[in-house]
Design an enzyme around this catalytic site. Sequence first.
Site: not given
Length: 423
Positions: A133, A208, A240, A244, A371
């Site tokens: 990745d 992605e 993916d 977090r 984000e």
Amino acid sequence: MPHPNDPKLKSFIPVDPASDFPIQNLPYGVFSTRDGLAPRVGVAIGDYVLDLWQLAQDCRIDVVEQGVFAAPSLNAFMALGPTVWTRTRARISELLRHDHPELRDNETLRKRTLVPMADVALHLPIAVSGYTDFYSSKEHATNVGVMFRGKDNALQPNWLHMPIGYNGRASTVVVSGTKVRRPRGQLKPPTAEVPSFGPCKRLDFELEMGVVIGQASAIGEMLTEKQAEEMIFGFVILNDWSARDIQQWEYVPLGPFQAKAFATSISPWIVTREALEPFRVQGPAQEPQPLEYLRQTRPNNYDMQLDVALRAGVMNEAANICRTNFKYMYWSSVQQLVHHASSGCAMNVGDLLGSGTISGPEEDQRGSLLEISWNGTEPVELPGGVKRTFLEDGDSLVMRGWCQGDGYRVGFGEVEGTITPAG
């Protein structure tokens, strides 16, 4: 013979202009039906799957080994190389053309080889040899850097000099529709003195693209730009999934580990590099100029629209939360592959490279909840008064992507995943 990318081509099978699978696309996948046969290789055309094994049995497709289409993955076919890929795609295009009678006028063969999409189960299209990745969107890297290090130190010193990546887990790459269990791991919020073990509380997605490697390279050898390009068989949409809070505690000093190892979802259809050729574009200007081995002589990005829709467990329909474009990627897929092999790392047929989260310059183009919600400080407003900072159990996420041609689109279908409790 017309080129398979000719925008004027039409199939004898009716295809809606909004369909992801016109004759200009012809993506490969692995499917099974209720006929009891094992999973085998097919190509999407409109609302149908073309059974390549049946065509090969009838000697309508000339490949070195007929058995490559009877396999439960595309690896054996990909290993035959770019010349065979090109010849096979051209032959499939010819068989499906509206003005070519060979399949069109053979009712018995049509019934054997054209299976309604609604009647098939789609499987993981490749046996994933290895998974890497990357972290190649400047906008995404900058957003994350601002959150955790401040505006003046957003990008790490090495980021503008090479594609940053890490080796992930091939064993947990799954096909669209596979449910994703919430991962467990070590958690240590800033207010806690010691870590604890439990379910992730800040579960996220990452939008992605996945690059499917169709040719091997030798250990100890570097790749040129041209060699790397020719090794790329095609692309899939890739999610993916990311924990977090687990990542925040574990990533120093060696980077992501368990926070990324629990699941990576990909779309079932591989859109070939050849089908994407008309949509090549120049990527962002790279300053400073990369070292010589990473320099590009041609456009290696793609004008590919991408969107993400989230359906919270209490909602009837999904709501769009991101719309961006693959063209924004700072480091191209070719550069990623060149860099991957630059140390002498051998690449294998069936390797999968994740592009890294794809974000654009605008707020509605952010490719992760980290984000979009700005690390949980700005909840996402969904219909019905529903709010999200990170994913909750029962939430379903759908990613779609396509390149828009003149009167047709070359698309990927979708990659979907629903979150289930840690248990």
